[in-house]
Design a protein around this motif. Sequence first.
Motif, short mmCIF file in Angstrom:
data_model
loop_
_atom_site.label_atom_id
_atom_site.label_comp_id
_atom_site.label_asym_id
_atom_site.label_seq_id
_atom_site.Cartn_x
_atom_site.Cartn_y
_atom_site.Cartn_z
N SER A 13 43.35 44.54 38.27
CA SER A 13 43.19 44.70 39.71
C SER A 13 41.74 45.02 40.02
O SER A 13 41.27 46.11 39.68
CB SER A 13 44.09 45.81 40.22
OG SER A 13 45.43 45.39 40.24
N ALA A 15 38.39 44.70 43.00
CA ALA A 15 38.08 44.57 44.42
C ALA A 15 37.18 43.36 44.60
O ALA A 15 36.18 43.23 43.89
CB ALA A 15 37.40 45.83 44.94
N ARG A 27 39.35 43.43 49.39
CA ARG A 27 40.75 43.67 49.03
C ARG A 27 40.87 43.76 47.52
O ARG A 27 40.02 43.26 46.80
CB ARG A 27 41.69 42.56 49.55
CG ARG A 27 41.69 41.28 48.78
CD ARG A 27 40.46 40.43 48.99
NE ARG A 27 40.32 40.08 50.40
CZ ARG A 27 39.18 39.77 50.99
NH1 ARG A 27 38.03 39.73 50.28
NH2 ARG A 27 39.13 39.47 52.26
N MET A 28 41.95 44.42 47.07
CA MET A 28 42.27 44.42 45.65
C MET A 28 42.98 43.11 45.35
O MET A 28 43.82 42.65 46.12
CB MET A 28 43.20 45.58 45.29
CG MET A 28 42.65 46.96 45.57
SD MET A 28 41.09 47.34 44.75
CE MET A 28 41.59 47.25 43.03
N VAL A 62 34.06 44.21 42.07
CA VAL A 62 33.85 45.46 41.34
C VAL A 62 35.18 45.95 40.80
O VAL A 62 36.24 45.75 41.43
CB VAL A 62 33.17 46.55 42.20
CG1 VAL A 62 34.08 47.08 43.30
CG2 VAL A 62 32.68 47.71 41.34
N MET A 64 36.75 49.34 38.09
CA MET A 64 36.46 50.50 37.25
C MET A 64 37.71 50.80 36.43
O MET A 64 38.82 50.70 36.96
CB MET A 64 36.11 51.69 38.14
CG MET A 64 35.59 52.89 37.37
SD MET A 64 35.34 54.29 38.48
CE MET A 64 33.60 54.17 38.78
#
Lengths: 197, 197
Positions: A13, A15, A27-28, A62, A64
């Motif tokens: 998942s 962004a 959005r994800m 992006v 994380m």
Amino acid sequence: MHDPLEFLRTVRSVAIATIDDGRPAVRMTDVMLHENGKLYFLTARGKAYYRQLKDDPEIAIVAMDKNYVMVRVKGRIEFVGQELLERIFDQNPAMKELYPGDTREILEVFCLSKGTGEVFDLSVVPPEREKFAFGGATVEKSGYLINDNCIACGVCKDACPVGAIIEGEIYTINASICLKCGNCYEKCPVDAIELIK
Amino acid sequence: MHDPLEFLRTVRSVAIATIDDGRPAVRMTDVMLHENGKLYFLTARGKAYYRQLKDDPEIAIVAMDKNYVMVRVKGRIEFVGQELLERIFDQNPAMKELYPGDTREILEVFCLSKGTGEVFDLSVVPPEREKFAFGGATVEKSGYLINDNCIACGVCKDACPVGAIIEGEIYTINASICLKCGNCYEKCPVDAIELIK
């Protein structure tokens, strides 16, 4: 990091930012496949997201992970038709539940095959960063450098929050840990620090 | 959801999209505070992110928690000066390690006090969505509706991946589970489905 694109597929998942009529939108979304150095994604033709990509195919990604390792990528996507839908659904079983039967016909596959990016590892102090490029793109320079106006006064070294500045006849910046915060740039008494364009 | 802004502070690391010279840019960043219905963030004056916000203060935020609940927000930020830095550092102790001593002077605080958003709960099938607004903004309409050209043929109902279409003399769309994929819009034989602007 071995392969930042595989990192994105593993985190899954991510962004994705686009431009919505001049404004940012984000959005994800799941990385559906990572194959041959390309990232594949899906959207549906009726979504605002699809219209944004059609208007302007530039995206920024992006993600994380749980260890606070962040990967950022930017580039220009291409729509690639629906040939990959079958494999995408096989490798992402939740899609079969979300778009059962023929309803998957509304989906469009797009891919990012060329881009630039950065790994920013916030699991360590100071954080470490590394730039990369893929698909024939060139690594982008950014941040700050110290030029030969430097008088080796040490003001920048004291101003740096992370100890990224190395003493010398001319001081230098260790780009792999520089936060790019600009404190050295503001504090240098002889304007020897430049923003790299 | 009780408070989507508190959700963002709880998730903590959110993606914030900005415009970088006409292109999308995005990074993970922490929600530093959630107070009085406002979200507070930080950046450093030397970062590209800061320059982007100064050029264009419109942002879009997205975050997802471990349960696949996603919150999206958009709005226009304001810089608020450094008065809150002390409290932000107290409530986000990692910042003291990253910007020790006086180096925090390079930081700028900004806040989002007004905006619109959506909660999209992907932990359930079909996913549920709910729009919201805060700080005096108005909830934005989007998606699809069925108008009175509807002949109640049921084609849209069969086309919907998530069962969001409700039978009736005129069929209707349950916006709380609609994916906005557009399959009904494409399949309707009498053009009775409209995109809400």
